[in-house]
Design an enzyme around this catalytic site. Structure first.
Site, PDB file in Angstrom:
ATOM      1  N   HIS A   1       6.368  -1.973   3.862  1.00 38.05           N
ATOM      2  CA  HIS A   1       6.104  -3.388   4.198  1.00 38.05           C
ATOM      3  C   HIS A   1       5.356  -4.204   2.751  1.00 38.05           C
ATOM      4  O   HIS A   1       4.752  -3.530   2.521  1.00 38.05           O
ATOM      5  CB  HIS A   1       5.335  -3.254   5.464  1.00 38.05           C
TER       6      HIS A   1
ATOM      7  N   ASN B   1       0.771  -1.247  -0.002  1.00 33.97           N
ATOM      8  CA  ASN B   1      -0.126   0.006  -0.056  1.00 33.97           C
ATOM      9  C   ASN B   1       1.116   1.225   0.021  1.00 33.97           C
ATOM     10  O   ASN B   1       1.953   1.286   0.869  1.00 33.97           O
ATOM     11  CB  ASN B   1      -0.890  -0.115   1.138  1.00 33.97           C
TER      12      ASN B   1
HETATM   13  P1  AMP Z   1      -0.658  -0.806   5.941  1.00 27.53           P
HETATM   14  O1  AMP Z   1      -1.988  -0.224   6.199  1.00 27.53           O
HETATM   15  O2  AMP Z   1      -0.260  -0.967   4.620  1.00 27.53           O
HETATM   16  O3  AMP Z   1       0.377   0.565   6.228  1.00 27.53           O
HETATM   17  O4  AMP Z   1      -0.408  -1.834   6.846  1.00 27.53           O
HETATM   18  C1  AMP Z   1      -0.135  -1.776   8.045  1.00 27.53           C
HETATM   19  C2  AMP Z   1      -0.098  -2.946   8.897  1.00 27.53           C
HETATM   20  O5  AMP Z   1       0.492  -3.204  10.074  1.00 27.53           O
HETATM   21  C3  AMP Z   1      -1.690  -3.332   9.203  1.00 27.53           C
HETATM   22  O6  AMP Z   1      -2.384  -4.275   8.445  1.00 27.53           O
HETATM   23  C4  AMP Z   1      -1.821  -3.457  10.473  1.00 27.53           C
HETATM   24  O7  AMP Z   1      -2.442  -4.324  10.988  1.00 27.53           O
HETATM   25  C5  AMP Z   1      -0.310  -4.033  10.997  1.00 27.53           C
HETATM   26  N1  AMP Z   1       0.242  -3.602  12.438  1.00 27.53           N
HETATM   27  C6  AMP Z   1       0.318  -2.268  12.828  1.00 27.53           C
HETATM   28  N2  AMP Z   1       0.683  -2.437  14.045  1.00 27.53           N
HETATM   29  C7  AMP Z   1       1.197  -3.832  14.195  1.00 27.53           C
HETATM   30  C8  AMP Z   1       1.513  -4.523  15.221  1.00 27.53           C
HETATM   31  N3  AMP Z   1       1.964  -3.864  16.570  1.00 27.53           N
HETATM   32  N4  AMP Z   1       1.627  -5.883  15.040  1.00 27.53           N
HETATM   33  C9  AMP Z   1       1.111  -6.496  13.990  1.00 27.53           C
HETATM   34  N5  AMP Z   1       0.606  -5.884  13.161  1.00 27.53           N
HETATM   35  C10 AMP Z   1       0.746  -4.495  13.045  1.00 27.53           C
END
Ligand code: AMP
Length: 112
Positions: A98, A85
């Protein structure tokens, strides 16, 4: 530090799947599919739109980690989706590049 740097440093606990000197892979905390992993470079690049030619090797490793993580999670044969994203309209929430790896169910196309 970004939240993913804190995870890489062991300051926030996650269900870790795979770690190398350059990357970590762990289960997403808010899974959108039965299998939802994140693959994250330890070195911060904010988003794919800010990557430079000097990042090419790391970006290659990031993508090549996806089939390895898929094998570890048992979805290599059934199939999986790899998503990055970038920016507001894509729903980016963490400004640390990521790769999402999603699988374990039939995924819709086009995505919502
Ligand atoms: P994005 O929306 O593409 O920036 O994805 C960020 C992702 O990080 C989301 O799917 C969240 O659920 C995940 N996320 C954020 N904080 C954590 C955390 N502490 N542990 C695991 N996943 C996380």
């Amino acid at each position: 530090m970004t939240i993913f740097e804190k995870i890489a440093a062991g300051q926030i606990s996650v269900r870790m799947i795979h770690e190398t000197a350059e990357l970590i892979a762990f289960h997403d905390g808010n899974p959108q599919a039965p299998v939802h992993a994140l693959i994250v470079p330890r070195r911060v690049i904010a988003r794919i739109g800010e990557a430079t030619p000097g990042d090419a090797e790391l970006l290659g490793k990031l993508l090549l980690a996806a089939p390895e993580v898929a094998r570890l999670l048992g979805v290599a044969e059934s199939g999986y989706r790899v998503v990055i994203n970038n920016g507001r309209d894509a729903g980016e929430t963490v400004p640390h590049l990521h790769v999402h790896l999603l699988g374990g169910r039939s995924l819709q196309w086009p995505p919502g």
